[in-house]
Design an enzyme around this catalytic site. Structure first.
Site, PDB file in Angstrom:
ATOM      1  N   HIS A  82       5.756 -11.694   0.005  1.00  0.00           N
ATOM      2  CA  HIS A  82       5.885 -10.756   1.123  1.00  0.00           C
ATOM      3  C   HIS A  82       5.892 -11.534   2.421  1.00  0.00           C
ATOM      4  O   HIS A  82       5.069 -12.426   2.628  1.00  0.00           O
ATOM      5  CB  HIS A  82       4.708  -9.776   1.123  1.00  0.00           C
ATOM      6  CG  HIS A  82       4.776  -8.818   2.278  1.00  0.00           C
ATOM      7  ND1 HIS A  82       5.531  -7.668   2.227  1.00  0.00           N
ATOM      8  CD2 HIS A  82       4.230  -8.866   3.519  1.00  0.00           C
ATOM      9  CE1 HIS A  82       5.437  -7.042   3.382  1.00  0.00           C
ATOM     10  NE2 HIS A  82       4.662  -7.753   4.178  1.00  0.00           N
ATOM     11  N   ASP A 161       0.338   5.233   2.002  1.00  0.00           N
ATOM     12  CA  ASP A 161       0.711   4.263   3.033  1.00  0.00           C
ATOM     13  C   ASP A 161       1.909   4.773   3.833  1.00  0.00           C
ATOM     14  O   ASP A 161       1.927   4.648   5.056  1.00  0.00           O
ATOM     15  CB  ASP A 161       1.034   2.894   2.421  1.00  0.00           C
ATOM     16  CG  ASP A 161       1.551   1.954   3.498  1.00  0.00           C
ATOM     17  OD1 ASP A 161       0.793   1.690   4.441  1.00  0.00           O
ATOM     18  OD2 ASP A 161       2.719   1.539   3.417  1.00  0.00           O
ATOM     19  N   ARG A 168       0.587   6.162  12.169  1.00  0.00           N
ATOM     20  CA  ARG A 168       0.170   5.010  12.988  1.00  0.00           C
ATOM     21  C   ARG A 168       1.231   4.677  14.025  1.00  0.00           C
ATOM     22  O   ARG A 168       0.933   4.329  15.166  1.00  0.00           O
ATOM     23  CB  ARG A 168      -0.091   3.785  12.092  1.00  0.00           C
ATOM     24  CG  ARG A 168      -1.384   3.910  11.291  1.00  0.00           C
ATOM     25  CD  ARG A 168      -1.435   2.852  10.209  1.00  0.00           C
ATOM     26  NE  ARG A 168      -1.312   1.506  10.728  1.00  0.00           N
ATOM     27  CZ  ARG A 168      -0.816   0.481  10.061  1.00  0.00           C
ATOM     28  NH1 ARG A 168      -0.401   0.631   8.812  1.00  0.00           N
ATOM     29  NH2 ARG A 168      -0.726  -0.699  10.625  1.00  0.00           N
ATOM     30  N   SER A 183      -2.078  -1.808   4.264  1.00  0.00           N
ATOM     31  CA  SER A 183      -0.730  -1.241   4.118  1.00  0.00           C
ATOM     32  C   SER A 183       0.142  -2.185   3.283  1.00  0.00           C
ATOM     33  O   SER A 183       0.793  -1.780   2.314  1.00  0.00           O
ATOM     34  CB  SER A 183      -0.132  -1.051   5.525  1.00  0.00           C
ATOM     35  OG  SER A 183       1.238  -0.835   5.471  1.00  0.00           O
ATOM     36  N   LYS A 187       0.998  -1.729  -1.254  1.00  0.00           N
ATOM     37  CA  LYS A 187       2.350  -1.640  -1.833  1.00  0.00           C
ATOM     38  C   LYS A 187       2.556  -2.731  -2.885  1.00  0.00           C
ATOM     39  O   LYS A 187       3.187  -2.516  -3.913  1.00  0.00           O
ATOM     40  CB  LYS A 187       3.403  -1.736  -0.722  1.00  0.00           C
ATOM     41  CG  LYS A 187       3.418  -0.467   0.132  1.00  0.00           C
ATOM     42  CD  LYS A 187       4.391  -0.536   1.269  1.00  0.00           C
ATOM     43  CE  LYS A 187       3.875  -1.391   2.389  1.00  0.00           C
ATOM     44  NZ  LYS A 187       4.304  -1.055   3.722  1.00  0.00           N
TER      45      LYS A 187
HETATM   46  N1  URA Z   1       4.122  -4.040   7.328  1.00  0.00           N
HETATM   47  C1  URA Z   1       3.591  -3.059   6.577  1.00  0.00           C
HETATM   48  O1  URA Z   1       4.024  -2.826   5.458  1.00  0.00           O
HETATM   49  N2  URA Z   1       2.566  -2.358   7.092  1.00  0.00           N
HETATM   50  C2  URA Z   1       2.046  -2.577   8.296  1.00  0.00           C
HETATM   51  O2  URA Z   1       1.109  -1.911   8.683  1.00  0.00           O
HETATM   52  C3  URA Z   1       2.616  -3.594   9.073  1.00  0.00           C
HETATM   53  C4  URA Z   1       3.664  -4.322   8.565  1.00  0.00           C
END
Ligand code: URA
Length: 434
Positions: A82, A161, A168, A183, A187
């Site tokens: 990621h 999320d 947010r 967050s 995932k």
């Molecule tokens: N990327 C994400 O998936 N979530 C966040 O809160 C910030 C960046």
């Protein structure tokens, strides 16, 4: 339990229990806790923070809010990567096929670009026919049969999320370390990752502008992974200048194709090699980093990584003729190379300005869901530290209108800063958090 009491507890800087966090996330996901209470809670977290244990519990609760994938029957150790997002970051396009070619199946769910930061799906969709909307069944089947998948995030994974991120975004609560970390990690956990290589970018074109902020986020995410029983490393990488030369979807895809043919910009190749190395070690394909690096390097030059990329594109419905002959990929009607206005050492190529200029040209979106132009973008010809003679190509603009081209030219000239005296090149990495 009542949502209001959990909000009050966080407002008063107290630590929430696992049960309280689960109650809140489950209630919010089911629509029983309304947006206004979730927004108040997110602000309380933003202002008062969370402990590592609370953040882990939040991550696990969000990961469990929807479907969770179990990839253990397909791959012994499912390794994901990621990136926290940047400008010119087309790393997944190279790393996924290279790692797959080395014997580690890679099933990755990626995102779209938002704001100045690009997204893997937009780059892949430069290829006519390429599908980014695989169902969970298709994802699993392709991972088993082809050994490589690059698709969009399924809406069924970590739905809490998705809902919370949307809130947010409009309540000023995006830049909270526990909320960002949970967050991202929720995932990854829901998508079945047993091990994760995190590329935490820092600098002008990154979410985390300073190294200490990036280090804190990296530490937090690695700790969450460990507390959740997964393996992880985080690489802290530079995002003060764009990665590689190309910024813009089809342009970046071409650069990734060059790289899979053994070419590509030196910084980008090195970046890909480093990420691939750590994926291969975490996935136990190589016992140590030197061997992993040699394997990845070979897959980047002997054509095996490229062959895996072709397999990926074919499996997801993409027209192979476009990647075999990249000149067929979308091309902008206006292509103009701008020469250096002076001689000197480049002291900065402001990544955020370059990224924002790509958005202005149409390569990205200011709001979710906006249409983009895959053809447009920028080639930045140099790196910080290079000596450039007046009149040498500085950057090339690929635009779809003369007005965009002119605005881009002014922004990009301002993004390049100069020095009379030699300037050190920027490091690619600032460290690693294990
Ligand atoms: N990327 C994400 O998936 N979530 C966040 O809160 C910030 C960046």
């Amino acid at each position: 339990m009542r949502a209001v009491d959990i909000i009050i507890k966080k407002r008063d800087k107290q630590e929430l229990t696992k049960a309280e966090i689960e109650f809140f996330i489950q209630g919010f996901t089911r629509g029983e806790i309304p947006d206004y209470q979730a927004a108040a809670w997110a602000m309380a977290v933003m202002l008062n923070g969370m402990t590592a244990e609370e953040t882990t519990n939040l991550t696990l609760a969000m990961a469990a809010s929807g479907e969770t994938l179990d990839l253990s029957k397909i791959v012994k150790i499912a390794v994901d990567k990621h990136s926290t997002g940047g400008v010119g970051d087309k790393t997944s396009l190279v790393v996924a096929p290279v790692v797959s070619a080395c014997g580690l199946p890679v099933g990755k769910m990626s995102g779209r670009g938002l704001g100045f930061s690009g997204g893997t799906l937009d780059k892949l969709e430069s290829i006519p026919g390429y599908r980014c909307d695989l169902s969970t069944e298709e994802f699993i089947r392709q991972l088993r049969e082809v050994g490589i998948v690059l698709t969009g995030q399924s809406a069924d994974l970590a739905p809490a999320d998705g809902k919370l991120y949307a809130l947010r975004d409009v309540t000023g609560t995006v830049p909270s370390l526990p909320l960002i970390a949970s967050s991202i990690m929720s995932k990854k956990l829901a998508a079945g990752a047993q091990a994760i290589v995190l590329d935490v970018k820092t600098g002008l074109g990154a979410f985390m502008q300073t190294l200490p902020e990036a280090q804190t986020l990296a530490r937090l995410m690695v700790d969450i992974a460990h507390l959740a029983g997964r393996r992880a490393v985080a690489l802290l990488s530079d995002m003060n200048q764009p990665l590689g030369h190309a910024v813009g979807n089809a342009l970046e895809l071409r650069e990734a194709i060059d790289t899979l043919h053994g070419g590509g910009p030196k910084d980008f190749r090195e970046h890909c090699l480093e990420i691939a190395t750590h994926m291969l070690v975490l996935g136990e394909i190589a016992a140590e980093e030197n061997t992993a690096r040699q394997m990845a390097s070979q897959a980047m030059t002997d054509g095996s990584g490229w062959a895996r990329f072709r397999d990926l594109v074919a499996a997801q419905g993409g027209d192979l003729t476009y990647i075999d002959t990249p000149d067929k990929l979308p091309r902008a009607p206006i292509v103009e190379t701008v020469p250096a206005p002076r001689s000197g050492y480049l002291s900065g190529i402001h990544a955020r300005i370059v990224g924002e200029t790509a958005v202005l040209l149409g390569a990205g979106r200011a709001k979710k869901g906006e249409a983009i132009d895959h053809a447009v973008g920028i080639i930045v010809h140099h790196k910080v530290g290079d000596y450039v003679e007046q009149g040498q190509p500085l950057f090339t603009i690929h635009a779809n209108s003369p007005q965009h081209k002119e605005t881009a030219r002014a922004h990009l000239l301002a993004a390049h800063t100069w020095s009379e005296t030699p300037v050190e090149p920027l490091p690619l990495f600032y460290g690693i958090v294990r």
